[in-house]
Structure formats: structure tokens, C-alpha cells
Scaffold this motif. Structure first.
Motif, PDB file in Angstrom:
ATOM      1  N   ARG A 127      38.962  46.892  36.919  1.00 25.44           N
ATOM      2  CA  ARG A 127      38.837  45.415  37.797  1.00 25.44           C
ATOM      3  C   ARG A 127      39.862  44.726  37.616  1.00 25.44           C
ATOM      4  O   ARG A 127      39.654  43.717  38.643  1.00 25.44           O
ATOM      5  N   LEU A 128      41.202  45.165  36.688  1.00 23.45           N
ATOM      6  CA  LEU A 128      42.092  44.064  36.393  1.00 23.45           C
ATOM      7  C   LEU A 128      42.661  44.856  38.718  1.00 23.45           C
ATOM      8  O   LEU A 128      43.367  43.631  38.461  1.00 23.45           O
TER       9      LEU A 128
ATOM     10  N   THR B 141      41.608  42.599  39.973  1.00 28.35           N
ATOM     11  CA  THR B 141      41.007  41.302  39.944  1.00 28.35           C
ATOM     12  C   THR B 141      42.923  40.461  40.490  1.00 28.35           C
ATOM     13  O   THR B 141      42.816  39.541  41.172  1.00 28.35           O
ATOM     14  N   SER B 142      43.663  41.983  40.144  1.00 30.83           N
ATOM     15  CA  SER B 142      45.067  41.513  40.946  1.00 30.83           C
ATOM     16  C   SER B 142      45.312  41.620  42.106  1.00 30.83           C
ATOM     17  O   SER B 142      46.452  40.586  42.576  1.00 30.83           O
TER      18      SER B 142
ATOM     19  N   LEU C   9      43.324  40.747  43.882  1.00 27.15           N
ATOM     20  CA  LEU C   9      42.925  39.422  44.816  1.00 27.15           C
ATOM     21  C   LEU C   9      43.137  37.790  44.288  1.00 27.15           C
ATOM     22  O   LEU C   9      43.859  37.567  45.388  1.00 27.15           O
ATOM     23  N   LEU C  10      44.333  37.815  43.871  1.00 26.81           N
ATOM     24  CA  LEU C  10      45.179  36.764  42.772  1.00 26.81           C
ATOM     25  C   LEU C  10      46.668  36.880  43.690  1.00 26.81           C
ATOM     26  O   LEU C  10      46.543  35.940  44.190  1.00 26.81           O
TER      27      LEU C  10
ATOM     28  N   VAL D 247      45.507  35.215  47.329  1.00 27.56           N
ATOM     29  CA  VAL D 247      45.185  33.846  46.916  1.00 27.56           C
ATOM     30  C   VAL D 247      46.451  33.745  47.326  1.00 27.56           C
ATOM     31  O   VAL D 247      47.212  32.126  48.234  1.00 27.56           O
TER      32      VAL D 247
ATOM     33  N   CYS E 277      39.589  35.797  39.155  1.00 30.35           N
ATOM     34  CA  CYS E 277      40.614  36.237  38.483  1.00 30.35           C
ATOM     35  C   CYS E 277      41.140  35.330  36.866  1.00 30.35           C
ATOM     36  O   CYS E 277      40.880  36.365  35.911  1.00 30.35           O
TER      37      CYS E 277
ATOM     38  N   PHE F 209      40.701  37.369  33.774  1.00 31.77           N
ATOM     39  CA  PHE F 209      42.070  37.701  32.842  1.00 31.77           C
ATOM     40  C   PHE F 209      41.617  37.620  31.492  1.00 31.77           C
ATOM     41  O   PHE F 209      42.433  38.086  30.053  1.00 31.77           O
TER      42      PHE F 209
ATOM     43  N   ILE G 228      39.083  40.376  29.795  1.00 30.51           N
ATOM     44  CA  ILE G 228      40.222  41.192  29.235  1.00 30.51           C
ATOM     45  C   ILE G 228      40.905  41.097  28.122  1.00 30.51           C
ATOM     46  O   ILE G 228      40.897  41.831  27.159  1.00 30.51           O
TER      47      ILE G 228
END
Lengths: 126, 204
Positions: free
Chosen positions: A3-4, A7-8, A10-11, A14, B47, B51, B54
Motif C-alpha cells: 500500500r505504501l 501510495t508513493s 500515486l503521490l 500527482v 496519500c 501515510f 502507516i
């Protein structure tokens, strides 16, 4: 962990998208701004034909980049700038100098506003 | 946020959920607004939420700052009035929540804790707790979990593996009962091979 990573990614996408937007807006602003200033110089020096050519160039530049800009920027402000560009061209072709100065000054202000509102400054964020 | 319901969400998670739904509505309502202007803040909020979750897993201090801490409002049978005031919780709210937990007398409660998501956990006094099999000294057979192995005529491989059963066993049962697989509405089974079949209703 998965997931991290997602997300990274995705960020990062963006941030990349925002950087691309800033670059595009800044590039188009600089080009359009230069053309309007050159047109003002030409009108000042009475080079009407050159100003007409520059007006067509400005219209073409705006039409070519309109789709890209409308992905990121409110359509209303883009339409306003498009209208002003059309009025500049009409005023040169009709030799209405006072209208040209008024519309070209408005175009410069609209382009500056467009660039400033998209720039991530503290003032804009707050 | 995982698969939690709205009532189970932490305050920060609820705020992010509401923000996302509000931001998503803006470009939908206003056609002059580019979709990217909605997608970018939503992606940033997602995001941030991931974060933060986590970070909350890694650091208990950070978790306490974001979620707060559980508050004990009944401690060893004694009502903590100051904590009730801090929570701005009236006696009606307290009794309402106790009743929802099947507790109808405050004297039955040994501990009551308001969790970080606002829900109340209650531990009854020892003498008020129903006796379980270990207290009574009764040996209860362990049947494992009962799962739906056939749903609307469709075999669930996952449910079968969860009970340690095979398709051969299932087909054997169906043949033994002299019914077709398509005629079964629900069939449940457990690891002791106990099963229950509900046939489909015949339409007239």
C-alpha cells in the motif's frame, strides 16, 4: 508495504502532473505575453501588417494549447482570454487603435492572473 | 480505512471521507471546472490518509495525538464523573449506550470504556457475567466454522477449503440426497462434515 508503494507512486504521479501543469502554463504564458508586447511595439511603430501577423500567431498559439490548458484550468478564465485575443485581432484589422491598447492591456493582465493563480505561492495556498 | 463502517471510523478518517466526497462533487456539478482539479486533491488526501495510518501503526505517540486515548468512565464499579464532564456525556447518553450493550443496571458494570472511535466497551461484574462452558466444567464439541459451501447452485471452493472439505465429499452428499446441484439454494457445512441443505423454492 504494498500500500505504501502504491501510495508513493500515486503521490509521485500527482506531483509530476502538477509540475507538468506549471511548466505548460508558464511556457504558454511567456509565449503569449511576448507576442502581445511585440504587437504593442509594432502598433507603436505603425507596423500594422506585422501586428496582424502576430495577432494570427497569438490566436493559433491559444487554439493549439487550449485543450491542454482546459485540463488544468477553469474553462471560464480560458474563454475570457480567448475572447480578448479575438477582440485584439478585430481591433487591429479594423484599425481601431484605442480598442487595441485597451484589449492588449487586458490580455496581459488576464495572462498574468492566469499564471499567478496557478503558481503554488504561499499567498495562493493560504 | 479498510473495510470499516462509518461508525467504526476514527475522527480523522471520517473528516477525510467527507472531504473526498465534497471535493468529488465540485467538478461533477460545475462543468467549467476541470476534472483534474478534483482528482489531484482527492489523490493527495488519499496519500495523506495512507501515510498517517502507516505512521499511526509505527508510532504510539503519533496515534495518541491523532486518535486520542480510550477513556474509562466506570472504573471498578465507580462512575468517573469528571471524565463524563470531559467527554461532555450526559447520564442519558451513558444509560442509552449501556442499554445498547444489554446492560440495564449501572450496578452490573465493573468497567466501561469509551473507545477512540466513540463506541463504549463494557465489562460486567464477575457475578453478573453469564457462565461459560469452562466455568461450568462442560466440554463443548469444537465444530469449527460453519460456511456456505453451495450458494444458489454454485460451489464455493474457498468455503470448502476453509472447512477442510473436498468437492468429492460434496458431490457424494448431493448424490446421496438425490438432488441436483442447481436445485440447492444454500448448503452449509463445518469441519466435522455436518451439513445443512436448503432447496430452491419451486415456482408455480
Amino acid at each position: 508495504m504494498k500500500r505504501l508503494v502504491v501510495t508513493s507512486a500515486l503521490l509521485a504521479s500527482v506531483v509530476g502532473l502538477c509540475c507538468f501543469e506549471l511548466y505548460s502554463v508558464n511556457k504558454i504564458y511567456n509565449e503569449a505575453h511576448d507576442i502581445v508586447y511585440k504587437m504593442q511595439d509594432d502598433i507603436k511603430n505603425n507596423y500594422i501588417q506585422d501586428a496582424v501577423e502576430l495577432g494570427d500567431e497569438l490566436s493559433k498559439l491559444w487554439q493549439n494549447n487550449n485543450v491542454l490548458l482546459s485540463i488544468f484550468i477553469q474553462h471560464e478564465s480560458l474563454e475570457n482570454i480567448e475572447q480578448t485575443i479575438e477582440l485584439i485581432n478585430t481591433s487591429i484589422k479594423k484599425s481601431e487603435e484605442s480598442d487595441f491598447w485597451m484589449e492588449s492591456s487586458r490580455a496581459i493582465i488576464q495572462l498574468q492572473n492566469l499564471c499567478e493563480t496557478e503558481f503554488p505561492s504561499i499567498g495562493n495556498i493560504l | 480505512m479498510g473495510k470499516r463502517q462509518i461508525s467504526d471510523l476514527q475522527t480523522s478518517e471520517l473528516v477525510v471521507t467527507l472531504l473526498i466526497s465534497n471535493i468529488a462533487a465540485i467538478p461533477m456539478q460545475n462543468t467549467g471546472q476541470p476534472l483534474v482539479s478534483g482528482i489531484v486533491p482527492i489523490a493527495v488526501l488519499i496519500c495523506c490518509e495512507v501515510f498517517i495510518s502507516i505512521l499511526m501503526l509505527k508510532s504510539s505517540k503519533f496515534r495518541r495525538v491523532v486518535c486520542g486515548r480510550p477513556i474509562v468512565i466506570i472504573n471498578d464499579g465507580k462512575l468517573q464523573q469528571q471524565e463524563l464532564k470531559t467527554l461532555r456525556m450526559s447520564t442519558e447518553d451513558l444509560f442509552e449506550q449501556l442499554r445498547q450493550m444489554d446492560v440495564f443496571s449501572i450496578q452490573d458494570v465493573a468497567f466501561a470504556i469509551i473507545e477512540t472511535n466513540g463506541k463504549m466497551s463494557v465489562l460486567k461484574k464477575f457475578e453478573k457475567q453469564p457462565p461459560d462452558s469452562s466455568t461450568l466444567g462442560v466440554v463443548v464439541p469444537d465444530n469449527g466454522i460453519e460456511t456456505v459451501v453451495v450458494s444458489d447452485g454454485e460451489i464455493s471452493d474457498f468455503s470448502l477449503s476453509l472447512c477442510g472439505l473436498s468437492k468429492d465429499w460434496l458431490h457424494g452428499i448431493i448424490q446421496g440426497q438425490r438432488i441436483k446441484l442447481d436445485d440447492i439454494f444454500i448448503m452449509t457445512a463445518n469441519k466435522n462434515k455436518d451439513y445443512y441443505i436448503v432447496k430452491k423454492e419451486i415456482r408455480t
